[in-house]
Design a protein around this motif. Structure first.
Motif, mmCIF file in Angstrom:
data_model
loop_
_atom_site.group_PDB
_atom_site.id
_atom_site.type_symbol
_atom_site.label_atom_id
_atom_site.label_comp_id
_atom_site.label_asym_id
_atom_site.label_seq_id
_atom_site.Cartn_x
_atom_site.Cartn_y
_atom_site.Cartn_z
ATOM 1 N N ALA A 262 0.825 -1.214 0.000
ATOM 2 C CA ALA A 262 0.000 0.000 0.000
ATOM 3 C C ALA A 262 0.860 1.265 0.000
ATOM 4 O O ALA A 262 0.382 2.339 -0.352
ATOM 5 N N HIS A 263 2.125 1.126 0.387
ATOM 6 C CA HIS A 263 3.056 2.247 0.395
ATOM 7 C C HIS A 263 3.979 2.228 -0.825
ATOM 8 O O HIS A 263 5.003 2.911 -0.844
ATOM 9 N N GLY A 264 3.621 1.431 -1.827
ATOM 10 C CA GLY A 264 4.346 1.432 -3.087
ATOM 11 C C GLY A 264 5.534 0.500 -3.199
ATOM 12 O O GLY A 264 6.319 0.604 -4.134
ATOM 13 N N TRP A 265 5.673 -0.444 -2.263
ATOM 14 C CA TRP A 265 6.797 -1.374 -2.273
ATOM 15 C C TRP A 265 6.407 -2.684 -2.954
ATOM 16 O O TRP A 265 5.282 -3.150 -2.812
ATOM 17 N N THR A 266 7.348 -3.292 -3.652
ATOM 18 C CA THR A 266 7.216 -4.658 -4.143
ATOM 19 C C THR A 266 7.825 -5.543 -3.070
ATOM 20 O O THR A 266 8.954 -5.293 -2.629
ATOM 21 N N VAL A 267 7.099 -6.573 -2.643
ATOM 22 C CA VAL A 267 7.505 -7.360 -1.473
ATOM 23 C C VAL A 267 7.562 -8.845 -1.834
ATOM 24 O O VAL A 267 6.709 -9.351 -2.566
ATOM 25 N N HIS A 268 8.562 -9.527 -1.284
ATOM 26 C CA HIS A 268 8.678 -10.975 -1.466
ATOM 27 C C HIS A 268 9.166 -11.597 -0.165
ATOM 28 O O HIS A 268 9.954 -11.002 0.566
ATOM 29 N N GLY A 269 8.705 -12.803 0.103
ATOM 30 C CA GLY A 269 9.145 -13.536 1.283
ATOM 31 C C GLY A 269 10.570 -14.026 1.140
ATOM 32 O O GLY A 269 11.050 -14.284 0.037
ATOM 33 N N CYS A 270 11.262 -14.123 2.264
ATOM 34 C CA CYS A 270 12.587 -14.747 2.301
ATOM 35 C C CYS A 270 12.755 -15.347 3.697
ATOM 36 O O CYS A 270 11.852 -15.277 4.516
ATOM 37 N N GLY A 271 13.857 -15.962 3.961
ATOM 38 C CA GLY A 271 14.071 -16.543 5.281
ATOM 39 C C GLY A 271 13.327 -17.853 5.466
ATOM 40 O O GLY A 271 12.885 -18.485 4.501
#
Length: 158
Positions: A24-33
């Motif tokens: 919602a704040h304009g970031w592209t997000v992906h899981g890691c860990g």
């Protein structure tokens, strides 16, 4: 459910919430860990002291900026005016930050407030330690608002 399963369910829900907020704040997000590892690897890591156990939960990018996030929520019975971060998590976070400069690592708590590992370390040095030594405690008023760190929501502009 076991205590670990309870914590895992709360953690997974919080990671999803943080992911949605970042998007919602304009970031592209992906899981890691650990969240993206197969169960056999997660089980093996759980039996080690490796800093890989504490690898950030998420990686995010906006433009040329890259950040990592460790989503930290707490069990419903543990609400106080302090965040508790395990000493092992903090040590791994400090190592990660040093090894991956200039990519920052942020702890995002259940109230969507934000601290870095170095801030947690600095603030914990000036606070009463947890009696077991396994946790560092930081006053919640020390944390930064989500928008201060990750920018204004792009959903409001749309």
């Amino acid at each position: 459910m076991t205590h670990w399963q309870d914590r895992k369910a709360i953690g997974d829900a919080h990671e999803q919430r943080v992911t949605q907020e970042l998007r919602a704040h304009g970031w592209t997000v992906h899981g890691c860990g650990q969240g993206v590892y197969p169960p056999a690897i997660r089980r093996a890591l759980a039996r080690t002291e490796s800093a890989l156990r504490y690898f950030p939960d998420l990686i995010a990018a906006r433009g040329d900026e890259v950040v990592t996030i460790d989503a930290k929520d707490r069990m419903p019975s543990t609400h106080s005016d302090r965040y508790a971060i395990s000493a092992a998590t903090l040590r791994a976070g400090l190592l990660f930050t040093g090894a991956h400069l200039p990519t920052p690592l942020y702890y995002v708590f259940g109230d969507l407030k934000v601290l870095t590992p170095s801030e947690v370390h600095d603030y914990a040095v000036h606070a009463r330690p947890h009696r077991s030594g396994a946790w560092v405690l930081v006053a919640t008023h020390r944390a930064h608002p989500f928008e201060e760190v990750f920018g204004a929501s792009t959903a409001l502009a749309a």
